[in-house]
Design a protein around this motif. Structure first.
Motif, PDB file in Angstrom:
ATOM      1  N   SER A  79      12.910  35.902 -27.258  1.00 30.59           N
ATOM      2  CA  SER A  79      13.538  37.072 -27.887  1.00 30.59           C
ATOM      3  C   SER A  79      14.218  38.000 -26.878  1.00 30.59           C
ATOM      4  O   SER A  79      14.969  38.896 -27.280  1.00 30.59           O
ATOM      5  N   GLU A  80      13.968  37.790 -25.580  1.00 28.48           N
ATOM      6  CA  GLU A  80      14.522  38.702 -24.574  1.00 28.48           C
ATOM      7  C   GLU A  80      15.993  38.381 -24.274  1.00 28.48           C
ATOM      8  O   GLU A  80      16.484  37.310 -24.635  1.00 28.48           O
ATOM      9  N   ASP A  81      16.654  39.311 -23.566  1.00 29.01           N
ATOM     10  CA  ASP A  81      18.087  39.101 -23.313  1.00 29.01           C
ATOM     11  C   ASP A  81      18.430  38.988 -21.825  1.00 29.01           C
ATOM     12  O   ASP A  81      19.539  39.333 -21.421  1.00 29.01           O
ATOM     13  N   CYS A  82      17.488  38.497 -21.007  1.00 29.57           N
ATOM     14  CA  CYS A  82      17.722  38.364 -19.562  1.00 29.57           C
ATOM     15  C   CYS A  82      19.027  37.584 -19.332  1.00 29.57           C
ATOM     16  O   CYS A  82      19.122  36.419 -19.744  1.00 29.57           O
ATOM     17  N   SER A 104      16.863  32.317 -23.390  1.00 29.35           N
ATOM     18  CA  SER A 104      17.002  33.388 -24.372  1.00 29.35           C
ATOM     19  C   SER A 104      17.621  32.829 -25.651  1.00 29.35           C
ATOM     20  O   SER A 104      18.606  32.085 -25.595  1.00 29.35           O
ATOM     21  N   ARG A 120      19.357  34.365 -27.571  1.00 30.70           N
ATOM     22  CA  ARG A 120      20.635  35.035 -27.843  1.00 30.70           C
ATOM     23  C   ARG A 120      21.838  34.292 -27.287  1.00 30.70           C
ATOM     24  O   ARG A 120      22.969  34.614 -27.644  1.00 30.70           O
ATOM     25  N   ARG A 124       8.335  36.757 -24.531  1.00 32.20           N
ATOM     26  CA  ARG A 124       8.371  38.172 -24.115  1.00 32.20           C
ATOM     27  C   ARG A 124       6.953  38.573 -23.712  1.00 32.20           C
ATOM     28  O   ARG A 124       6.713  39.173 -22.696  1.00 32.20           O
ATOM     29  N   SER A 143      19.146  47.287 -15.622  1.00 32.94           N
ATOM     30  CA  SER A 143      19.643  47.422 -17.002  1.00 32.94           C
ATOM     31  C   SER A 143      20.988  46.722 -17.205  1.00 32.94           C
ATOM     32  O   SER A 143      21.431  46.535 -18.339  1.00 32.94           O
ATOM     33  N   ILE A 165      19.082  43.083 -18.034  1.00 32.90           N
ATOM     34  CA  ILE A 165      18.065  42.981 -19.102  1.00 32.90           C
ATOM     35  C   ILE A 165      17.980  44.323 -19.808  1.00 32.90           C
ATOM     36  O   ILE A 165      17.860  45.361 -19.155  1.00 32.90           O
ATOM     37  N   THR A 166      18.012  44.291 -21.147  1.00 35.94           N
ATOM     38  CA  THR A 166      17.861  45.571 -21.860  1.00 35.94           C
ATOM     39  C   THR A 166      16.617  45.589 -22.752  1.00 35.94           C
ATOM     40  O   THR A 166      16.255  46.631 -23.282  1.00 35.94           O
ATOM     41  N   THR A 167      15.980  44.440 -22.953  1.00 30.94           N
ATOM     42  CA  THR A 167      14.923  44.368 -23.969  1.00 30.94           C
ATOM     43  C   THR A 167      13.532  44.703 -23.437  1.00 30.94           C
ATOM     44  O   THR A 167      12.575  44.706 -24.203  1.00 30.94           O
ATOM     45  N   ARG A 168      13.388  44.901 -22.156  1.00 31.95           N
ATOM     46  CA  ARG A 168      12.153  45.488 -21.622  1.00 31.95           C
ATOM     47  C   ARG A 168      12.492  46.200 -20.330  1.00 31.95           C
ATOM     48  O   ARG A 168      13.499  45.888 -19.690  1.00 31.95           O
TER      49      ARG A 168
END
Ligand code: SAM
Ligand code: DTB
Ligand code: SF4
Length: 322
Positions: free
Chosen positions: A58-61, A67, A69, A107, A166, A169-172
């Motif tokens: 689920s992360e966007d690294c 990911s 995405r 995640r 940032s 990665i924005t999701t953590r």
């Protein structure tokens, strides 16, 4: 603060920049001298990796093909059976690895996942291999469960400087990562923590990443330095390649700042010449990921690595079980 006077936790940006700016020969001499004062200079520790749960993360690294995405070419796989993991660990052991690292594209794990992973850890440990897992963010209870299960190392990377983070990665948050690292440290599990370079970060970002790592209350026992593996479909595909000399400088500066840590020449070796890898070892790298695959991307073939070690007169070792 460390009680050992050579292990500093108060690195400042100007002095790290001054190290980076040294003439290359002076920097490598200093790094190699540091290396020799703390390690057998001709011995390299080898860890093998296995992706025990692949893709659909689920992360966007921005670097990561796992990911959900991004449209990369990997086939998602649910958490592997314990038998399959133990078979892979047997193979890694037969090839000569001393540590087996299991990575999951999460995640954060669920409690029931942790129970499965603990069984894997126990099975791998029973073979006489060191164990490492990387599962994402952990709770206190999960960390304690892994510790009680006998886990030796937890890998959780800071990846880059807080400033550049940032962009990637924005999701953590960076703080989320620091919190997990503190849990792992407090539980008494060895810490494996490093980063990725070649993601379009600046010289200052690389210096700040090393400062974050070296100024942790205790240096990570293992410090993986990854060169970005550019994967089709990920946002960082097409990033301008990092000058290999700056990569080698990064290894050398990490060695000087964290003299007792295993600095691992990690992802990206498949795109490095033997000569570049030899320079990384001279700069103080004394660990690699060994085996034909990293998690989802290719790593040099084991026979190629063994041939390189032979040409360099390098021995493998460094496991606390060896
Ligand atoms: N999902 C967990 C997490 O991110 O904490 C564990 C697995 S994750 C794939 C482990 C690490 O692999 C990341 O922190 C990152 O440093 C590294 N990594 C992932 N993709 C990479 C790439 N394309 N190039 C270099 N390193 C990469
Ligand atoms: C680390 O610092 N690098 C490894 C390990 N820790 C888990 C992972 C590298 C992954 C490279 C991309 C891939 O194969 O998916
Ligand atoms: Fe997920 Fe880890 Fe990849 Fe980030 S690095 S997308 S958290 S598997």
């Amino acid at each position: 603060m460390s009680q050992n006077p050579v292990l500093r936790n108060d690195w400042q940006l100007d002095e790290v920049q001054a190290l980076y700016a040294l003439p290359f020969n002076d920097l490598l001499f200093k790094a190699q001298s540091t290396h020799r004062a703390h390690f057998d200079a001709n011995e390299i520790q080898i860890s093998s990796l296995l992706s025990i749960k692949t893709g659909s993360c689920s992360e966007d690294c921005g670097y990561c093909p796992q990911s959900a995405r991004y449209d990369s070419d990997i086939t998602p796989e649910a958490l592997m059976s314990i038998d399959k993991v133990l078979q892979a660990a047997e193979n890694a052991k037969a090839q000569g690895a001393s540590r087996f690292c299991m990575g999951a594209a999460w995640r954060k794990p669920k409690d029931k996942d942790i129970e499965r992973v603990v069984e894997m850890v126990q099975g791998v440990k029973a073979m006489g291999l060191e164990t490492c897992v990387t599962l994402g963010m952990l709770t206190d209870e999960q960390t304690q469960r892994l510790k009680d299960g006998g886990l030796d190392y937890y890998n959780h990377n800071l990846d880059t400087s807080e400033d550049y983070y940032s962009e990637v990665i924005t999701t953590r948050t960076y703080q989320d990562r620091l919190d997990t690292l503190a849990r792992v440290r407090d539980a008494g599990i060895n810490v494996c923590c490093g980063g990725i370079v070649g993601m379009g970060e600046t010289d200052v970002d690389r210096a700040k990443l090393l400062i974050e790592l070296a100024n942790l209350p205790k240096h990570p026992e293992s410090v993986p330095i990854n060169m970005l593996v550019q994967v089709e479909g990920t946002p960082l595909m097409g990033t301008e390649a990092l000058d290999p000399i700056i990569f080698i400088r990064t290894v050398a500066v990490a060695r000087i700042m964290m003299p007792e840590s295993r600095v691992r020449l990690s992802a990206g070796r498949n795109n490095m010449s033997d000569e570049m890898q030899a320079l990384c070892f001279f700069a103080g790298a004394n660990s690699i990921f060994y085996g034909d695959k990293l998690l989802t991307t290719d790593n040099p073939m084991t026979n190629q690595d063994l041939a390189l070690f032979k040409r360099l007169g390098v021995r493998t070792g460094g496991s606390s079980y060896a």
